[in-house]
Design a protein around this motif. Structure first.
Motif, PDB file in Angstrom:
ATOM      1  N   SER A  50       0.850  -1.190   0.000  1.00  0.00           N
ATOM      2  CA  SER A  50       0.000   0.000   0.000  1.00  0.00           C
ATOM      3  C   SER A  50       0.884   1.236   0.000  1.00  0.00           C
ATOM      4  O   SER A  50       2.111   1.134   0.053  1.00  0.00           O
ATOM      5  CB  SER A  50      -0.911   0.018   1.232  1.00  0.00           C
ATOM      6  N   LEU A  51       0.262   2.407  -0.017  1.00  0.00           N
ATOM      7  CA  LEU A  51       1.036   3.645   0.099  1.00  0.00           C
ATOM      8  C   LEU A  51       1.815   3.693   1.407  1.00  0.00           C
ATOM      9  O   LEU A  51       2.878   4.302   1.477  1.00  0.00           O
ATOM     10  CB  LEU A  51       0.123   4.869  -0.007  1.00  0.00           C
ATOM     11  N   ALA A  52       1.308   3.031   2.440  1.00  0.00           N
ATOM     12  CA  ALA A  52       2.011   2.995   3.720  1.00  0.00           C
ATOM     13  C   ALA A  52       3.333   2.231   3.612  1.00  0.00           C
ATOM     14  O   ALA A  52       4.218   2.413   4.432  1.00  0.00           O
ATOM     15  CB  ALA A  52       1.127   2.376   4.796  1.00  0.00           C
ATOM     16  N   GLY A  53       3.480   1.398   2.589  1.00  0.00           N
ATOM     17  CA  GLY A  53       4.705   0.629   2.385  1.00  0.00           C
ATOM     18  C   GLY A  53       5.705   1.279   1.459  1.00  0.00           C
ATOM     19  O   GLY A  53       6.765   0.718   1.186  1.00  0.00           O
ATOM     20  N   VAL A  54       5.392   2.467   0.948  1.00  0.00           N
ATOM     21  CA  VAL A  54       6.296   3.176   0.043  1.00  0.00           C
ATOM     22  C   VAL A  54       7.459   3.734   0.847  1.00  0.00           C
ATOM     23  O   VAL A  54       7.277   4.299   1.927  1.00  0.00           O
ATOM     24  CB  VAL A  54       5.540   4.304  -0.700  1.00  0.00           C
ATOM     25  N   ALA A  56      11.528   5.774   0.763  1.00  0.00           N
ATOM     26  CA  ALA A  56      12.213   6.905   0.122  1.00  0.00           C
ATOM     27  C   ALA A  56      12.755   6.535  -1.259  1.00  0.00           C
ATOM     28  O   ALA A  56      12.698   7.330  -2.188  1.00  0.00           O
ATOM     29  CB  ALA A  56      13.342   7.413   1.023  1.00  0.00           C
ATOM     30  N   GLY A  57      13.225   5.329  -1.431  1.00  0.00           N
ATOM     31  CA  GLY A  57      13.763   4.894  -2.718  1.00  0.00           C
ATOM     32  C   GLY A  57      12.714   4.625  -3.776  1.00  0.00           C
ATOM     33  O   GLY A  57      13.054   4.313  -4.917  1.00  0.00           O
ATOM     34  N   ASP A  58      11.448   4.741  -3.437  1.00  0.00           N
ATOM     35  CA  ASP A  58      10.358   4.459  -4.373  1.00  0.00           C
ATOM     36  C   ASP A  58       9.858   5.696  -5.119  1.00  0.00           C
ATOM     37  O   ASP A  58       8.931   5.593  -5.917  1.00  0.00           O
ATOM     38  CB  ASP A  58       9.176   3.832  -3.624  1.00  0.00           C
ATOM     39  N   THR A  59      10.448   6.849  -4.874  1.00  0.00           N
ATOM     40  CA  THR A  59       9.904   8.079  -5.445  1.00  0.00           C
ATOM     41  C   THR A  59       9.963   8.103  -6.973  1.00  0.00           C
ATOM     42  O   THR A  59       9.046   8.639  -7.594  1.00  0.00           O
ATOM     43  CB  THR A  59      10.615   9.325  -4.882  1.00  0.00           C
ATOM     44  N   ASP A  60      10.971   7.509  -7.582  1.00  0.00           N
ATOM     45  CA  ASP A  60      11.064   7.543  -9.049  1.00  0.00           C
ATOM     46  C   ASP A  60       9.926   6.778  -9.714  1.00  0.00           C
ATOM     47  O   ASP A  60       9.221   7.312 -10.563  1.00  0.00           O
ATOM     48  CB  ASP A  60      12.411   7.010  -9.530  1.00  0.00           C
TER      49      ASP A  60
END
Length: 122
Positions: A50-54, A56-60
Motif C-alpha cells: 500500500s502507500l504505507a509501504g512506500v 524513500a527509494g520508491d519516489t522515481d
C-alpha cells in the motif's frame, strides 16, 4: 511478486482482465465492479502492499505512476479540461477501505449526465 496476491497474478497475466495500458513497470485494467463510467485500476507490476509501504527509494517509480494516470484517464474516456477531469484514489489499509493488499490507484471519471454540475455550458 507475491504468489497469493490477486493484482500480482493479473500483472503476470495469470488471471484475465481487461487491460487498457501496460508497460514494463505498470498495468491498468478495468475494475470489475465499476463505481463510475470510467473506473480503472493502475498497479505497479512489482508488489507493494500500500502507500504505507512506500519508501524513500520508491519516489522515481511512484512519480512515473502518477504521471501515467492522466494519460490513462484521458485515453479511456475521461474528458480533459476544467469541465472534464477524473479522480485518483488510493485506499490505504483496512481502515482506509483497501480491499486488495497491493498498491493501486483507482482512476474514476467520465460523463455523469445526472450531475447538473458536470453538464457542459450552453
Amino acid at each position: 511478486m507475491s504468489h497469493d496476491c490477486l493484482f500480482c497474478k493479473i500483472a503476470q497475466h495469470q488471471i484475465p482482465s481487461t487491460i487498457v495500458y501496460e508497460d514494463d513497470e505498470f498495468m491498468a485494467f478495468k475494475d470489475i465492479n465499476p463505481a463510475a463510467p470510467v473506473h480503472l485500476l493502475l498497479v505497479p507490476k512489482h508488489h507493494v502492499e500500500s502507500l504505507a509501504g512506500v519508501e524513500a527509494g520508491d519516489t522515481d517509480w511512484l512519480g512515473r505512476m502518477l504521471r501515467l494516470a492522466p494519460q490513462i484517464a484521458y485515453d479511456n474516456g475521461c474528458n480533459p479540461g476544467s469541465a472534464g477531469g477524473f479522480r485518483l484514489v488510493a485506499n490505504t489499509g483496512i481502515e482506509g477501505g483497501q480491499e486488495i493488499a497491493h498498491l493501486h490507484f483507482h482512476i474514476l471519471g467520465g460523463a455523469r449526465p445526472w450531475d447538473k454540475r458536470a453538464a457542459p455550458a450552453a
